[in-house]
Design a protein around this motif. Sequence first.
Motif, PDB file in Angstrom:
ATOM      1  N   VAL A 150       0.620  -1.348   0.319  1.00  0.00           N
ATOM      2  CA  VAL A 150       0.052  -0.101   0.142  1.00  0.00           C
ATOM      3  C   VAL A 150       0.997   1.320  -0.236  1.00  0.00           C
ATOM      4  CG1 VAL A 150      -1.473   1.432   1.193  1.00  0.00           C
ATOM      5  CG2 VAL A 150      -2.191  -0.924   1.033  1.00  0.00           C
ATOM      6  N   PHE A 151       2.366   1.009   0.571  1.00  0.00           N
ATOM      7  CA  PHE A 151       2.916   2.176   0.652  1.00  0.00           C
ATOM      8  C   PHE A 151       3.648   2.568  -0.460  1.00  0.00           C
ATOM      9  CE2 PHE A 151       7.399   4.069   1.411  1.00  0.00           C
ATOM     10  CZ  PHE A 151       7.073   4.593   2.618  1.00  0.00           C
ATOM     11  N   ALA A 152       4.260   1.609  -1.499  1.00  0.00           N
ATOM     12  CA  ALA A 152       4.565   1.544  -3.061  1.00  0.00           C
ATOM     13  C   ALA A 152       4.253   0.627  -3.641  1.00  0.00           C
ATOM     14  CB  ALA A 152       6.301   1.268  -2.602  1.00  0.00           C
ATOM     15  N   GLU A 153       3.973   0.305  -4.646  1.00  0.00           N
ATOM     16  CA  GLU A 153       3.663  -0.223  -5.891  1.00  0.00           C
ATOM     17  C   GLU A 153       4.993  -0.794  -5.783  1.00  0.00           C
ATOM     18  OE1 GLU A 153       1.883   0.101 -10.052  1.00  0.00           O
ATOM     19  OE2 GLU A 153       2.799   1.330  -9.386  1.00  0.00           O
ATOM     20  N   TRP A 154       6.099   0.136  -6.565  1.00  0.00           N
ATOM     21  CA  TRP A 154       7.232  -0.787  -6.664  1.00  0.00           C
ATOM     22  C   TRP A 154       8.384   0.524  -5.826  1.00  0.00           C
ATOM     23  CZ3 TRP A 154       9.933   2.407  -9.226  1.00  0.00           C
ATOM     24  CH2 TRP A 154       9.631   3.588  -9.771  1.00  0.00           C
ATOM     25  N   ALA A 155       9.117   0.203  -5.592  1.00  0.00           N
ATOM     26  CA  ALA A 155      10.329   0.153  -5.252  1.00  0.00           C
ATOM     27  C   ALA A 155      11.725   0.066  -4.848  1.00  0.00           C
ATOM     28  CB  ALA A 155      10.353   0.911  -3.555  1.00  0.00           C
ATOM     29  N   ILE A 156      13.011   0.959  -4.895  1.00  0.00           N
ATOM     30  CA  ILE A 156      14.042   0.101  -4.751  1.00  0.00           C
ATOM     31  C   ILE A 156      14.969   0.104  -4.080  1.00  0.00           C
ATOM     32  CG2 ILE A 156      16.376   0.076  -6.209  1.00  0.00           C
ATOM     33  CD1 ILE A 156      14.762   1.216  -9.250  1.00  0.00           C
ATOM     34  N   LYS A 157      15.296  -0.834  -2.686  1.00  0.00           N
ATOM     35  CA  LYS A 157      15.578  -0.779  -1.386  1.00  0.00           C
ATOM     36  C   LYS A 157      17.454  -0.528  -1.737  1.00  0.00           C
ATOM     37  CE  LYS A 157      16.133  -0.540   2.983  1.00  0.00           C
ATOM     38  NZ  LYS A 157      15.951  -0.050   3.981  1.00  0.00           N
ATOM     39  N   GLY A 158      17.806   0.661  -0.867  1.00  0.00           N
ATOM     40  CA  GLY A 158      19.117   0.698  -1.552  1.00  0.00           C
ATOM     41  C   GLY A 158      19.720   2.301  -2.356  1.00  0.00           C
ATOM     42  N   GLY A 159      18.579   2.297  -3.562  1.00  0.00           N
ATOM     43  CA  GLY A 159      18.456   3.860  -4.827  1.00  0.00           C
ATOM     44  C   GLY A 159      19.396   2.762  -6.343  1.00  0.00           C
ATOM     45  N   ILE A 160      19.392   4.329  -6.493  1.00  0.00           N
ATOM     46  CA  ILE A 160      21.070   3.563  -7.259  1.00  0.00           C
ATOM     47  C   ILE A 160      22.280   4.431  -7.525  1.00  0.00           C
ATOM     48  CG2 ILE A 160      20.650   4.489 -10.403  1.00  0.00           C
ATOM     49  CD1 ILE A 160      17.817   4.592 -10.217  1.00  0.00           C
ATOM     50  N   ASP A 161      23.083   3.773  -7.782  1.00  0.00           N
ATOM     51  CA  ASP A 161      24.373   4.300  -7.852  1.00  0.00           C
ATOM     52  C   ASP A 161      24.475   5.306  -8.852  1.00  0.00           C
ATOM     53  OD1 ASP A 161      27.516   4.504  -6.927  1.00  0.00           O
ATOM     54  OD2 ASP A 161      27.480   3.984  -9.064  1.00  0.00           O
ATOM     55  N   GLY A 162      24.767   6.682  -9.041  1.00  0.00           N
ATOM     56  CA  GLY A 162      25.032   8.170  -9.466  1.00  0.00           C
ATOM     57  C   GLY A 162      25.605   7.756 -10.610  1.00  0.00           C
ATOM     58  N   GLN A 163      27.349   6.865 -10.276  1.00  0.00           N
ATOM     59  CA  GLN A 163      27.740   6.701 -11.293  1.00  0.00           C
ATOM     60  C   GLN A 163      27.425   5.142 -12.058  1.00  0.00           C
ATOM     61  OE1 GLN A 163      30.300   8.390 -11.307  1.00  0.00           O
ATOM     62  NE2 GLN A 163      29.696   9.310  -9.546  1.00  0.00           N
ATOM     63  N   THR A 164      27.032   4.887 -12.148  1.00  0.00           N
ATOM     64  CA  THR A 164      26.936   2.961 -12.907  1.00  0.00           C
ATOM     65  C   THR A 164      25.418   3.253 -13.433  1.00  0.00           C
ATOM     66  OG1 THR A 164      25.859   1.669 -10.898  1.00  0.00           O
ATOM     67  CG2 THR A 164      28.138   1.525 -11.382  1.00  0.00           C
ATOM     68  N   ARG A 165      24.392   4.008 -12.499  1.00  0.00           N
ATOM     69  CA  ARG A 165      23.311   4.772 -12.611  1.00  0.00           C
ATOM     70  C   ARG A 165      22.191   3.468 -13.322  1.00  0.00           C
ATOM     71  NH1 ARG A 165      22.203  10.058 -15.619  1.00  0.00           N
ATOM     72  NH2 ARG A 165      24.462  11.137 -15.250  1.00  0.00           N
ATOM     73  N   GLN A 217      20.814  -0.216  -9.579  1.00  0.00           N
ATOM     74  CA  GLN A 217      20.898  -0.267  -8.899  1.00  0.00           C
ATOM     75  C   GLN A 217      22.339  -0.188  -7.502  1.00  0.00           C
ATOM     76  OE1 GLN A 217      17.587  -3.229  -7.894  1.00  0.00           O
ATOM     77  NE2 GLN A 217      18.209  -3.011  -5.645  1.00  0.00           N
ATOM     78  N   VAL A 218      22.169   0.044  -6.502  1.00  0.00           N
ATOM     79  CA  VAL A 218      23.159  -0.209  -5.410  1.00  0.00           C
ATOM     80  C   VAL A 218      23.402  -1.170  -5.810  1.00  0.00           C
ATOM     81  CG1 VAL A 218      24.102   0.377  -3.675  1.00  0.00           C
ATOM     82  CG2 VAL A 218      22.983   2.116  -4.362  1.00  0.00           C
ATOM     83  N   ASN A 219      25.185  -1.788  -5.885  1.00  0.00           N
ATOM     84  CA  ASN A 219      25.640  -2.359  -6.008  1.00  0.00           C
ATOM     85  C   ASN A 219      25.430  -3.346  -6.703  1.00  0.00           C
ATOM     86  OD1 ASN A 219      26.784  -2.199  -3.171  1.00  0.00           O
ATOM     87  ND2 ASN A 219      25.236  -2.535  -2.318  1.00  0.00           N
ATOM     88  N   ALA A 220      25.099  -3.135  -7.960  1.00  0.00           N
ATOM     89  CA  ALA A 220      24.797  -3.544  -9.014  1.00  0.00           C
ATOM     90  C   ALA A 220      25.926  -4.113 -10.073  1.00  0.00           C
ATOM     91  CB  ALA A 220      23.818  -3.444 -10.094  1.00  0.00           C
ATOM     92  N   ASP A 221      26.561  -4.794 -10.182  1.00  0.00           N
ATOM     93  CA  ASP A 221      27.450  -4.143 -11.284  1.00  0.00           C
ATOM     94  C   ASP A 221      27.257  -3.469 -12.809  1.00  0.00           C
ATOM     95  OD1 ASP A 221      28.490  -7.269 -10.431  1.00  0.00           O
ATOM     96  OD2 ASP A 221      27.911  -8.354 -11.864  1.00  0.00           O
ATOM     97  N   ALA A 222      28.529  -3.422 -13.040  1.00  0.00           N
ATOM     98  CA  ALA A 222      29.202  -1.972 -13.809  1.00  0.00           C
ATOM     99  C   ALA A 222      27.981  -2.413 -14.923  1.00  0.00           C
ATOM    100  CB  ALA A 222      30.454  -0.747 -14.029  1.00  0.00           C
ATOM    101  N   PRO A 223      27.574  -1.234 -15.666  1.00  0.00           N
ATOM    102  CA  PRO A 223      27.402  -1.482 -17.513  1.00  0.00           C
ATOM    103  C   PRO A 223      28.687  -1.843 -18.371  1.00  0.00           C
ATOM    104  CG  PRO A 223      27.081   0.736 -16.803  1.00  0.00           C
ATOM    105  CD  PRO A 223      27.163  -0.063 -15.703  1.00  0.00           C
ATOM    106  N   SER A 224      28.726  -2.701 -19.329  1.00  0.00           N
ATOM    107  CA  SER A 224      29.514  -3.324 -19.913  1.00  0.00           C
ATOM    108  C   SER A 224      30.229  -2.940 -20.955  1.00  0.00           C
ATOM    109  CB  SER A 224      29.844  -5.369 -19.686  1.00  0.00           C
ATOM    110  OG  SER A 224      28.319  -4.849 -20.812  1.00  0.00           O
ATOM    111  N   GLY A 225      28.908  -2.266 -21.389  1.00  0.00           N
ATOM    112  CA  GLY A 225      29.350  -1.824 -22.725  1.00  0.00           C
ATOM    113  C   GLY A 225      28.148  -2.535 -24.053  1.00  0.00           C
ATOM    114  N   ARG A 226      28.087  -3.719 -23.550  1.00  0.00           N
ATOM    115  CA  ARG A 226      27.213  -4.602 -24.227  1.00  0.00           C
ATOM    116  C   ARG A 226      25.900  -4.737 -24.427  1.00  0.00           C
ATOM    117  NH1 ARG A 226      28.400 -11.227 -22.795  1.00  0.00           N
ATOM    118  NH2 ARG A 226      27.287 -11.113 -24.154  1.00  0.00           N
ATOM    119  N   PHE A 227      24.964  -5.160 -25.577  1.00  0.00           N
ATOM    120  CA  PHE A 227      23.459  -4.759 -25.537  1.00  0.00           C
ATOM    121  C   PHE A 227      23.177  -6.138 -24.718  1.00  0.00           C
ATOM    122  CE2 PHE A 227      24.661  -2.865 -30.011  1.00  0.00           C
ATOM    123  CZ  PHE A 227      24.189  -1.259 -29.544  1.00  0.00           C
TER     124      PHE A 227
END
Length: 321
Positions: A287-302, A304-314
């Motif tokens: 009821v509080f959140a239809e959807w939400a990301i715990k911990g937010g999004i990392d400003g560098q990798t864009r 989710q926090v602690n996710a692998d950095a993008p590789s450049g591949r599709f």
Amino acid sequence: MSVQGIDEITFGAADLAKCRQFFSDWGLHLVAEEPQELVFESLNGCRVKVAHSDKPGLPAGIEADPTLREVVWAVGSNAELEALRKRLAGQPGYVDDGQRIGCTDPNGLAVRVQVTRKRVLDLPCAQTNTWATRGRVNQPSPAYDRATPVEVGHVVFFVKDLAATTAFYEQHLGFVVSDRYPGRGHFMRCAPEGGHHDLFLLQLPEPRAGLNHVAFTVRDLHEVIGGGMHMSRCGWSTELGPGRHPISSALFWYFISPAGALVEYYTDEDELTADWQPRDFTPGPTVFAEWAIKGGIDGQTRRQVNADAPSGRFMTDRPKD
């Protein structure tokens, strides 16, 4: 007589240097600085003050600092201020300096009212192309490197007595209940016509007084995301977000604030009229959140926090099994 929203808030805190950095990163403009007080403004002139806990004359807190010490609500004219002067006179803690009146609400908070100092703005905002409406033509949606909040949109408090505090805002300031957690919480707007809520009151199973969060209105979803990622790059911690509230429809991102509790970027809340009928909800995470990301999004990798950095591949470039 209608209250128009929040004109000014004051926090009490001990670490003014950390608060200065936080609200500067948040996107507020520092307009005055003294040894015991910082004064910030949003785009439309809504003021956010951070006063040292020991500053003389600071209203008493409803909990230990850091927390919100005072909320100043806005009216549009001296005539409306005079009408409220008659309503509030005789209330506990009544004050009147000619320009600003106020009292103490049943939860112990210093509540003030003044003729608004906020400026009227005409801001460009993103348009959303839906299946039915295609308003954005030959124009990409904006992207933001950071947020510059328009104003303080709402405040949320834990209260000791939900019924008494709700009645105070209804009877003395003309607020209206938008939606309810029966016996647990009331979303309230300043007037019959307006955004979903300017004030949210919450009573815990073991009631106490305290600050839950302060919410800052931004232009659109893209500014929520750009502002949140900027705060992440600056090293500030996400509590929850980005995400979406199903009750108000607003998109949000919450950060932990050194001035007390949480602060929120939000946009796209429901607009209500006097025809709106309050709904009842049972509190719960969905009821509080239809959807939400715990911990937010990392400003560098864009990502989710602690996710692998993008590789450049599709992302769709996957080997066959």
